[in-house]
Design an enzyme around this catalytic site. Structure first.
Site, mmCIF file in Angstrom:
data_model
loop_
_atom_site.group_PDB
_atom_site.id
_atom_site.type_symbol
_atom_site.label_atom_id
_atom_site.label_comp_id
_atom_site.label_asym_id
_atom_site.label_seq_id
_atom_site.Cartn_x
_atom_site.Cartn_y
_atom_site.Cartn_z
ATOM 1 N N ASP A 84 26.726 -41.472 -76.153
ATOM 2 C CA ASP A 84 28.026 -40.967 -76.615
ATOM 3 C C ASP A 84 28.706 -40.120 -75.531
ATOM 4 O O ASP A 84 29.911 -39.900 -75.584
ATOM 5 C CB ASP A 84 27.849 -40.146 -77.893
ATOM 6 N N TYR A 103 25.815 -36.645 -65.975
ATOM 7 C CA TYR A 103 25.002 -37.523 -66.823
ATOM 8 C C TYR A 103 25.873 -38.630 -67.425
ATOM 9 O O TYR A 103 25.545 -39.822 -67.335
ATOM 10 C CB TYR A 103 24.340 -36.693 -67.936
HETATM 11 N N1 LIG Z 1 17.974 -37.956 -75.886
HETATM 12 C C1 LIG Z 1 19.194 -38.150 -76.344
HETATM 13 O O1 LIG Z 1 19.739 -37.335 -77.100
HETATM 14 C C2 LIG Z 1 19.963 -39.386 -75.961
HETATM 15 C C3 LIG Z 1 21.258 -39.569 -76.483
HETATM 16 C C4 LIG Z 1 21.963 -40.703 -76.130
HETATM 17 C C5 LIG Z 1 21.384 -41.667 -75.304
HETATM 18 N N2 LIG Z 1 20.149 -41.456 -74.811
HETATM 19 C C6 LIG Z 1 19.568 -42.476 -73.938
HETATM 20 O O2 LIG Z 1 18.484 -43.060 -74.623
HETATM 21 C C7 LIG Z 1 17.495 -43.495 -73.690
HETATM 22 C C8 LIG Z 1 16.135 -42.971 -74.112
HETATM 23 O O3 LIG Z 1 16.209 -41.558 -74.073
HETATM 24 P P1 LIG Z 1 15.030 -40.624 -74.572
HETATM 25 O O4 LIG Z 1 15.622 -39.613 -75.469
HETATM 26 O O5 LIG Z 1 13.870 -41.442 -75.030
HETATM 27 O O6 LIG Z 1 14.711 -39.894 -73.192
HETATM 28 P P2 LIG Z 1 13.351 -39.293 -72.651
HETATM 29 O O7 LIG Z 1 12.446 -38.919 -73.762
HETATM 30 O O8 LIG Z 1 13.760 -38.269 -71.640
HETATM 31 O O9 LIG Z 1 12.752 -40.560 -71.927
HETATM 32 C C9 LIG Z 1 13.216 -41.037 -70.692
HETATM 33 C C10 LIG Z 1 12.012 -41.368 -69.882
HETATM 34 O O10 LIG Z 1 12.420 -41.906 -68.623
HETATM 35 C C11 LIG Z 1 11.464 -41.445 -67.687
HETATM 36 N N3 LIG Z 1 11.914 -41.542 -66.315
HETATM 37 C C12 LIG Z 1 12.650 -40.666 -65.601
HETATM 38 N N4 LIG Z 1 12.752 -41.076 -64.333
HETATM 39 C C13 LIG Z 1 12.068 -42.243 -64.245
HETATM 40 C C14 LIG Z 1 11.782 -43.145 -63.203
HETATM 41 N N5 LIG Z 1 12.220 -42.919 -61.948
HETATM 42 N N6 LIG Z 1 11.035 -44.234 -63.463
HETATM 43 C C15 LIG Z 1 10.557 -44.467 -64.703
HETATM 44 N N7 LIG Z 1 10.780 -43.644 -65.740
HETATM 45 C C16 LIG Z 1 11.528 -42.536 -65.511
HETATM 46 C C17 LIG Z 1 11.233 -40.006 -68.101
HETATM 47 O O11 LIG Z 1 10.047 -39.506 -67.531
HETATM 48 P P3 LIG Z 1 9.943 -37.938 -67.202
HETATM 49 O O12 LIG Z 1 10.119 -37.220 -68.499
HETATM 50 O O13 LIG Z 1 8.588 -37.837 -66.597
HETATM 51 O O14 LIG Z 1 11.069 -37.647 -66.249
HETATM 52 C C18 LIG Z 1 11.150 -40.130 -69.594
HETATM 53 O O15 LIG Z 1 9.828 -40.369 -70.022
HETATM 54 C C19 LIG Z 1 17.976 -43.030 -72.323
HETATM 55 O O16 LIG Z 1 18.655 -44.090 -71.700
HETATM 56 C C20 LIG Z 1 18.990 -41.953 -72.647
HETATM 57 O O17 LIG Z 1 19.964 -41.833 -71.637
HETATM 58 C C21 LIG Z 1 19.413 -40.351 -75.127
#
Ligand SMILES: NC(=O)c1ccc[n+]([C@@H]2O[C@H](COP(=O)([O-])OP(=O)(O)OC[C@H]3O[C@@H](n4cnc5c(N)ncnc54)[C@H](OP(=O)(O)O)[C@@H]3O)[C@@H](O)[C@H]2O)c1
Length: 278
Positions: free
Chosen positions: A100, A123
């Site tokens: 979003d 971001y």
């Molecule tokens: N969280 C939210 O509120 C939210 C809202 C809207 C959209 N999204 C999107 O939803 C998706 C999933 O998000 P999530 O909440 O599950 O995020 P998350 O828990 O932060 O998971 C993202 C993962 O990507 C890993 N990562 C970072 N750099 C990397 C690399 N170079 N190679 C491989 N893995 C890597 C992170 O590892 P480390 O933790 O070790 O860095 C983390 O485990 C993302 O695309 C995010 O942008 C999230």
């Protein structure tokens, strides 16, 4: 269906691991599939030969992205282009998770997929570029979601519960509106989307809307906790990255594509509280 999932240690990948169990799932650790390395992406996709790649990996720390824009761009945008090329070579479906935060938040009704984007943070800008990169793959699904959380992972729910456990008085912003979305609901919807081969751009959040303060209040009510919780304004809580004041996403297009598995956000929260493990 053979599915390769990136970002295996993250909260959404964990939900997919639990919910997509009937499919052949491969979730390499970051030491094997580092999104910052094109060669790693190419060789893992070539080895795994996936039908679908779900890109859950991202640089998600919104405030850190402001100071580390180059890394944010590499992981959230450039790497998605590399995934798109690798998927194209295999004719695989690329599912890119977006946000979003591609909107500036000046809207007054739920954002539709065709509404103009205007991210106000590093971001948001890098995730928008990630959408453009994903679209280079002829079979792509870009699922924008918001305010992701679940019983596991680093997220607002667990931050609030940890703060409450310390007995602290809390001030939480009450002038940003969005839709809290559980990872498990999103994982269920993405599973159907992958099975049915949905494509294009689709908003995928829980239904309804609230503020962070309203979300915190609902969390404490659902847990039966009495917490000294007070509203505050965004201006009272300055952060390096600007956030959209309003980022509710319309689910109309999603509902036109097939089964709608995204519950009201309050029902989704109740499920997480009552059944933390899947
Ligand atoms: N969280 C939210 O509120 C939210 C809202 C809207 C959209 N999204 C999107 O939803 C998706 C999933 O998000 P999530 O909440 O599950 O995020 P998350 O828990 O932060 O998971 C993202 C993962 O990507 C890993 N990562 C970072 N750099 C990397 C690399 N170079 N190679 C491989 N893995 C890597 C992170 O590892 P480390 O933790 O070790 O860095 C983390 O485990 C993302 O695309 C995010 O942008 C999230």
């Amino acid at each position: 269906m053979r599915a390769l999932v990136t970002g295996a240690s993250g909260q959404l990948a964990h939900a997919i691991r639990q919910i997509w169990g009937e499919h052949d799932l491969i979730l390499p650790e970051e030491s094997v599939l580092d999104l910052g390395r094109q060669a790693a992406i190419q060789s893992v996709v070539a080895d795994v030969r996936p039908d679908v790649v779900v890109n859950c990996g991202a640089f998600t720390q919104v405030d850190r992205c402001e100071a580390e824009a180059e890394l944010a761009s590499l992981i959230n945008a450039t790497a998605v282009g590399w995934l798109a090329e690798a998927c194209e070579a295999r004719k695989a479906l690329l599912i890119q998770i977006s946000t979003d935060y591609v909107f500036d938040g000046t809207g007054t009704r739920p954002y539709r997929e065709e509404d103009p984007t205007n991210p106000v943070s590093v971001y948001g800008r890098t995730k928008l570029e990630g959408e453009r990169q994903a679209a280079r793959c002829s079979r792509h699904l870009i699922a924008r979601t918001s305010w992701l959380y679940d019983a596991w992972g680093k997220n607002f729910l667990n931050t609030m519960l940890n703060a409450a456990a310390q007995g602290r008085a809390l001030r939480v912003v009450d002038d940003q509106r969005g839709a809290p979305t559980t990872c498990r609901a999103l994982a269920r919807q993405l599973k159907v989307a992958a099975e049915e081969g949905w494509q294009g751009l689709v908003h995928t959040t829980c239904a309804g809307e609230t503020t962070w303060h309203g979300f915190a209040r609902a969390i404490f009510e659902a847990k039966g906790l009495s917490v000294d919780l007070n509203p505050c304004g965004t201006a009272d809580y300055p952060t390096p990255a600007q956030r959209p004041a309003y980022s509710v996403l319309s689910g109309d297009r999603r509902r036109s594509l097939g089964p709608d598995l995204m519950p009201e956000w309050q029902d989704a929260l109740r499920e997480v509280i009552q059944q933390p493990a899947l």
